[in-house]
Scaffold this motif. Structure first.
Motif, PDB file in Angstrom:
ATOM      1  N   VAL A  54     -46.068  23.162   1.374  1.00 50.52           N
ATOM      2  CA  VAL A  54     -45.687  22.347   1.269  1.00 50.52           C
ATOM      3  C   VAL A  54     -44.272  21.733   1.004  1.00 50.52           C
ATOM      4  O   VAL A  54     -44.589  21.473  -0.399  1.00 50.52           O
ATOM      5  CB  VAL A  54     -45.930  20.701   1.704  1.00 50.52           C
ATOM      6  N   THR A  55     -42.793  22.190   1.514  1.00 49.51           N
ATOM      7  CA  THR A  55     -41.654  22.585   0.378  1.00 49.51           C
ATOM      8  C   THR A  55     -40.860  21.497   1.052  1.00 49.51           C
ATOM      9  O   THR A  55     -39.779  20.995  -0.434  1.00 49.51           O
ATOM     10  CB  THR A  55     -41.137  23.888   0.521  1.00 49.51           C
ATOM     11  N   ASN A  56     -40.576  20.802   1.818  1.00 51.31           N
ATOM     12  CA  ASN A  56     -39.505  19.388   1.521  1.00 51.31           C
ATOM     13  C   ASN A  56     -40.254  18.295   1.982  1.00 51.31           C
ATOM     14  O   ASN A  56     -42.045  18.343   2.262  1.00 51.31           O
ATOM     15  CB  ASN A  56     -39.182  20.721   2.926  1.00 51.31           C
ATOM     16  N   ILE A  57     -39.002  17.387   2.251  1.00 52.17           N
ATOM     17  CA  ILE A  57     -39.476  16.460   1.819  1.00 52.17           C
ATOM     18  C   ILE A  57     -40.360  15.564   3.417  1.00 52.17           C
ATOM     19  O   ILE A  57     -41.238  14.760   2.979  1.00 52.17           O
ATOM     20  CB  ILE A  57     -38.058  14.718   1.724  1.00 52.17           C
ATOM     21  N   TRP A  58     -39.879  15.859   4.419  1.00 53.30           N
ATOM     22  CA  TRP A  58     -40.279  15.594   5.830  1.00 53.30           C
ATOM     23  C   TRP A  58     -41.708  16.200   5.427  1.00 53.30           C
ATOM     24  O   TRP A  58     -42.844  15.096   6.625  1.00 53.30           O
ATOM     25  CB  TRP A  58     -39.549  16.291   6.803  1.00 53.30           C
ATOM     26  N   SER A  61     -43.865  13.778   3.389  1.00 60.26           N
ATOM     27  CA  SER A  61     -43.666  12.544   4.079  1.00 60.26           C
ATOM     28  C   SER A  61     -45.454  12.080   5.605  1.00 60.26           C
ATOM     29  O   SER A  61     -46.025  11.825   5.168  1.00 60.26           O
ATOM     30  CB  SER A  61     -42.936  11.503   4.252  1.00 60.26           C
ATOM     31  N   ASP A  62     -44.994  13.470   5.987  1.00 56.77           N
ATOM     32  CA  ASP A  62     -46.439  13.246   7.257  1.00 56.77           C
ATOM     33  C   ASP A  62     -47.600  13.827   6.575  1.00 56.77           C
ATOM     34  O   ASP A  62     -48.093  13.343   7.536  1.00 56.77           O
ATOM     35  CB  ASP A  62     -45.067  14.529   8.181  1.00 56.77           C
ATOM     36  N   LEU A  63     -47.531  14.830   5.801  1.00 57.91           N
ATOM     37  CA  LEU A  63     -48.421  14.859   5.088  1.00 57.91           C
ATOM     38  C   LEU A  63     -49.490  13.560   4.377  1.00 57.91           C
ATOM     39  O   LEU A  63     -50.584  13.406   4.616  1.00 57.91           O
ATOM     40  CB  LEU A  63     -49.215  15.786   3.603  1.00 57.91           C
ATOM     41  N   GLU A  64     -48.627  12.977   3.523  1.00 60.27           N
ATOM     42  CA  GLU A  64     -48.961  11.209   3.220  1.00 60.27           C
ATOM     43  C   GLU A  64     -49.225  10.577   4.196  1.00 60.27           C
ATOM     44  O   GLU A  64     -50.041   9.878   4.269  1.00 60.27           O
ATOM     45  CB  GLU A  64     -48.405  10.783   2.536  1.00 60.27           C
ATOM     46  N   MET A  65     -48.806  10.227   4.945  1.00 59.00           N
ATOM     47  CA  MET A  65     -49.256   9.469   6.440  1.00 59.00           C
ATOM     48  C   MET A  65     -50.219  10.262   7.294  1.00 59.00           C
ATOM     49  O   MET A  65     -50.431   9.391   7.560  1.00 59.00           O
ATOM     50  CB  MET A  65     -47.280   9.267   6.886  1.00 59.00           C
TER      51      MET A  65
END
Length: 78
Positions: A54-58, A61-65
């Motif tokens: 996981v290398t980008n902010i998107w 964010s998706d992983l966190e959600m």
């Protein structure tokens, strides 16, 4: 069956050992366990199983959600 705080109350512990769900847990406010470090650890497990990092902010964010959706019950107004 749910207790007064919304948590699961097991009526048959032997049955619940294999069938009752532990997640989602009740959402009772900010959870100090749900940290960036916890999300990083999940991302590291995924990489360890051969998934891309996981290398980008998107993606972060998706992983966190997705992790929050798995861990916590939806808010009543959602």
């Amino acid at each position: 069956m749910n207790g007064p705080d919304g948590s699961h109350v097991c009526l048959d512990p032997q049955y619940c050992m294999t069938t009752c769900r532990a997640y989602p847990v009740p959402r009772v406010g900010p959870d100090p366990r749900f940290t960036e470090c916890a999300v990083n650890a999940v991302a590291a497990v995924l990489v360890g199983h051969g998934y891309p990092p996981v290398t980008n902010i998107w993606d972060w964010s998706d992983l966190e959600m997705a992790l929050a959706a798995f861990l916590y019950e939806a808010k009543e107004n959602e």
